[in-house]
Design a protein around this motif. Sequence first.
Motif, PDB file in Angstrom:
ATOM      1  N   ILE A   1       0.837  -1.201   0.000  1.00  0.00           N
ATOM      2  CA  ILE A   1       0.000   0.000   0.000  1.00  0.00           C
ATOM      3  C   ILE A   1       0.871   1.251   0.000  1.00  0.00           C
ATOM      4  CG2 ILE A   1      -1.562   1.404   1.407  1.00  0.00           C
ATOM      5  CD1 ILE A   1      -2.838  -1.222   2.355  1.00  0.00           C
ATOM      6  N   MET A   2       1.930   1.242   0.787  1.00  0.00           N
ATOM      7  CA  MET A   2       2.779   2.418   0.941  1.00  0.00           C
ATOM      8  C   MET A   2       3.664   2.681  -0.280  1.00  0.00           C
ATOM      9  SD  MET A   2       1.662   3.400   3.758  1.00  0.00           S
ATOM     10  CE  MET A   2       2.733   4.770   4.096  1.00  0.00           C
ATOM     11  N   ASP A   3       3.859   1.682  -1.129  1.00  0.00           N
ATOM     12  CA  ASP A   3       4.714   1.833  -2.298  1.00  0.00           C
ATOM     13  C   ASP A   3       4.000   2.654  -3.370  1.00  0.00           C
ATOM     14  OD1 ASP A   3       5.921   0.778  -5.025  1.00  0.00           O
ATOM     15  OD2 ASP A   3       7.372   0.340  -3.444  1.00  0.00           O
ATOM     16  N   ASN A   4       4.654   3.696  -3.861  1.00  0.00           N
ATOM     17  CA  ASN A   4       4.047   4.599  -4.844  1.00  0.00           C
ATOM     18  C   ASN A   4       3.749   3.946  -6.186  1.00  0.00           C
ATOM     19  OD1 ASN A   4       4.061   6.756  -3.065  1.00  0.00           O
ATOM     20  ND2 ASN A   4       6.091   7.431  -3.703  1.00  0.00           N
ATOM     21  N   THR A   5       4.374   2.831  -6.493  1.00  0.00           N
ATOM     22  CA  THR A   5       4.159   2.189  -7.790  1.00  0.00           C
ATOM     23  C   THR A   5       2.974   1.224  -7.783  1.00  0.00           C
ATOM     24  OG1 THR A   5       5.698   0.369  -7.317  1.00  0.00           O
ATOM     25  CG2 THR A   5       6.620   2.365  -8.350  1.00  0.00           C
ATOM     26  N   THR A   6       2.389   0.985  -6.625  1.00  0.00           N
ATOM     27  CA  THR A   6       1.270   0.047  -6.522  1.00  0.00           C
ATOM     28  C   THR A   6       0.017   0.650  -7.159  1.00  0.00           C
ATOM     29  OG1 THR A   6       2.194  -0.837  -4.476  1.00  0.00           O
ATOM     30  CG2 THR A   6      -0.115  -1.321  -4.920  1.00  0.00           C
ATOM     31  N   PRO A   7      -0.620  -0.086  -8.083  1.00  0.00           N
ATOM     32  CA  PRO A   7      -1.838   0.416  -8.724  1.00  0.00           C
ATOM     33  C   PRO A   7      -2.987   0.595  -7.716  1.00  0.00           C
ATOM     34  CG  PRO A   7      -0.936  -1.444  -9.947  1.00  0.00           C
ATOM     35  CD  PRO A   7      -0.174  -1.356  -8.653  1.00  0.00           C
ATOM     36  N   PRO A   8      -3.884   1.541  -7.983  1.00  0.00           N
ATOM     37  CA  PRO A   8      -4.990   1.829  -7.055  1.00  0.00           C
ATOM     38  C   PRO A   8      -5.856   0.614  -6.719  1.00  0.00           C
ATOM     39  CG  PRO A   8      -4.874   3.537  -8.726  1.00  0.00           C
ATOM     40  CD  PRO A   8      -3.892   2.466  -9.119  1.00  0.00           C
ATOM     41  N   GLN A   9      -6.184  -0.240  -7.691  1.00  0.00           N
ATOM     42  CA  GLN A   9      -7.041  -1.390  -7.409  1.00  0.00           C
ATOM     43  C   GLN A   9      -6.365  -2.373  -6.465  1.00  0.00           C
ATOM     44  OE1 GLN A   9      -5.759  -0.670 -10.398  1.00  0.00           O
ATOM     45  NE2 GLN A   9      -5.070  -2.493 -11.480  1.00  0.00           N
ATOM     46  N   VAL A  10      -5.046  -2.470  -6.542  1.00  0.00           N
ATOM     47  CA  VAL A  10      -4.294  -3.337  -5.630  1.00  0.00           C
ATOM     48  C   VAL A  10      -4.346  -2.733  -4.223  1.00  0.00           C
ATOM     49  CG1 VAL A  10      -2.027  -4.306  -5.095  1.00  0.00           C
ATOM     50  CG2 VAL A  10      -2.791  -4.156  -7.481  1.00  0.00           C
ATOM     51  N   ARG A  11      -4.107  -1.443  -4.120  1.00  0.00           N
ATOM     52  CA  ARG A  11      -4.149  -0.765  -2.814  1.00  0.00           C
ATOM     53  C   ARG A  11      -5.513  -0.931  -2.158  1.00  0.00           C
ATOM     54  NH1 ARG A  11      -0.942   4.968  -3.546  1.00  0.00           N
ATOM     55  NH2 ARG A  11       1.079   4.034  -3.880  1.00  0.00           N
ATOM     56  N   LEU A  12      -6.575  -0.748  -2.932  1.00  0.00           N
ATOM     57  CA  LEU A  12      -7.923  -0.842  -2.361  1.00  0.00           C
ATOM     58  C   LEU A  12      -8.211  -2.237  -1.814  1.00  0.00           C
ATOM     59  CD1 LEU A  12      -9.958   1.278  -4.932  1.00  0.00           C
ATOM     60  CD2 LEU A  12      -9.525   1.822  -2.525  1.00  0.00           C
ATOM     61  N   SER A  13      -7.846  -3.266  -2.556  1.00  0.00           N
ATOM     62  CA  SER A  13      -8.137  -4.619  -2.076  1.00  0.00           C
ATOM     63  C   SER A  13      -7.279  -4.982  -0.863  1.00  0.00           C
ATOM     64  CB  SER A  13      -7.980  -5.653  -3.191  1.00  0.00           C
ATOM     65  OG  SER A  13      -6.669  -5.681  -3.670  1.00  0.00           O
ATOM     66  N   ILE A  14      -6.026  -4.542  -0.854  1.00  0.00           N
ATOM     67  CA  ILE A  14      -5.161  -4.790   0.315  1.00  0.00           C
ATOM     68  C   ILE A  14      -5.701  -4.034   1.524  1.00  0.00           C
ATOM     69  CG2 ILE A  14      -2.843  -4.510   1.276  1.00  0.00           C
ATOM     70  CD1 ILE A  14      -2.871  -6.665  -0.823  1.00  0.00           C
ATOM     71  N   MET A  15      -6.141  -2.790   1.312  1.00  0.00           N
ATOM     72  CA  MET A  15      -6.729  -2.023   2.418  1.00  0.00           C
ATOM     73  C   MET A  15      -7.945  -2.738   2.983  1.00  0.00           C
ATOM     74  SD  MET A  15      -6.565   2.019   1.780  1.00  0.00           S
ATOM     75  CE  MET A  15      -5.779   2.410   0.262  1.00  0.00           C
ATOM     76  N   GLY A  16      -8.733  -3.336   2.109  1.00  0.00           N
ATOM     77  CA  GLY A  16      -9.896  -4.096   2.569  1.00  0.00           C
ATOM     78  C   GLY A  16      -9.487  -5.254   3.464  1.00  0.00           C
ATOM     79  N   ALA A  17      -8.466  -5.986   3.051  1.00  0.00           N
ATOM     80  CA  ALA A  17      -7.993  -7.125   3.852  1.00  0.00           C
ATOM     81  C   ALA A  17      -7.399  -6.658   5.178  1.00  0.00           C
ATOM     82  CB  ALA A  17      -6.968  -7.936   3.068  1.00  0.00           C
ATOM     83  N   LEU A  18      -6.636  -5.566   5.160  1.00  0.00           N
ATOM     84  CA  LEU A  18      -6.053  -5.056   6.408  1.00  0.00           C
ATOM     85  C   LEU A  18      -7.136  -4.485   7.328  1.00  0.00           C
ATOM     86  CD1 LEU A  18      -2.740  -3.415   5.154  1.00  0.00           C
ATOM     87  CD2 LEU A  18      -3.006  -5.548   6.444  1.00  0.00           C
TER      88      LEU A  18
END
Length: 121
Positions: A49-66
């Motif tokens: 999530i913290m990595d600037n190169t991570t695509p938004p859809q990846v960040r959103l799903s990881i945020m959901g799991a966390l």
Amino acid sequence: MVSSRNSNKEVFEAEVLESSVIDEGVLKKILLRAGRVIAQPALEGFELIMDNTTPPQVRLSIMGALTYLIVPFDLIPDFIPASGFSDDLVALTAVISLWQHHITPEIKFRAKSKLDKWFPL
């Protein structure tokens, strides 16, 4: 008209990412209670999530799991001894496996460094 929809979608995703910050202190408190096994995929997800190169859809799903990990009342409430975090582990590992190709060696290193600092061997 389609392009305006895509534009609105990108704005929405950016707003969600900016307003949905996973607090590292809260995460640490939960993970110290949950244990090293759950902490490893959670920290990889956090670093992703913290990595600037991570695509938004990846960040959103990881945020959901966390978020699922952080919320104490879920499928199996976290306060139940021995099994309380099992559903959280399943959710985390499932989401992490979906996005494994986005986890760089640097992300793994940062996650492992935190893991070793928070759970010294």
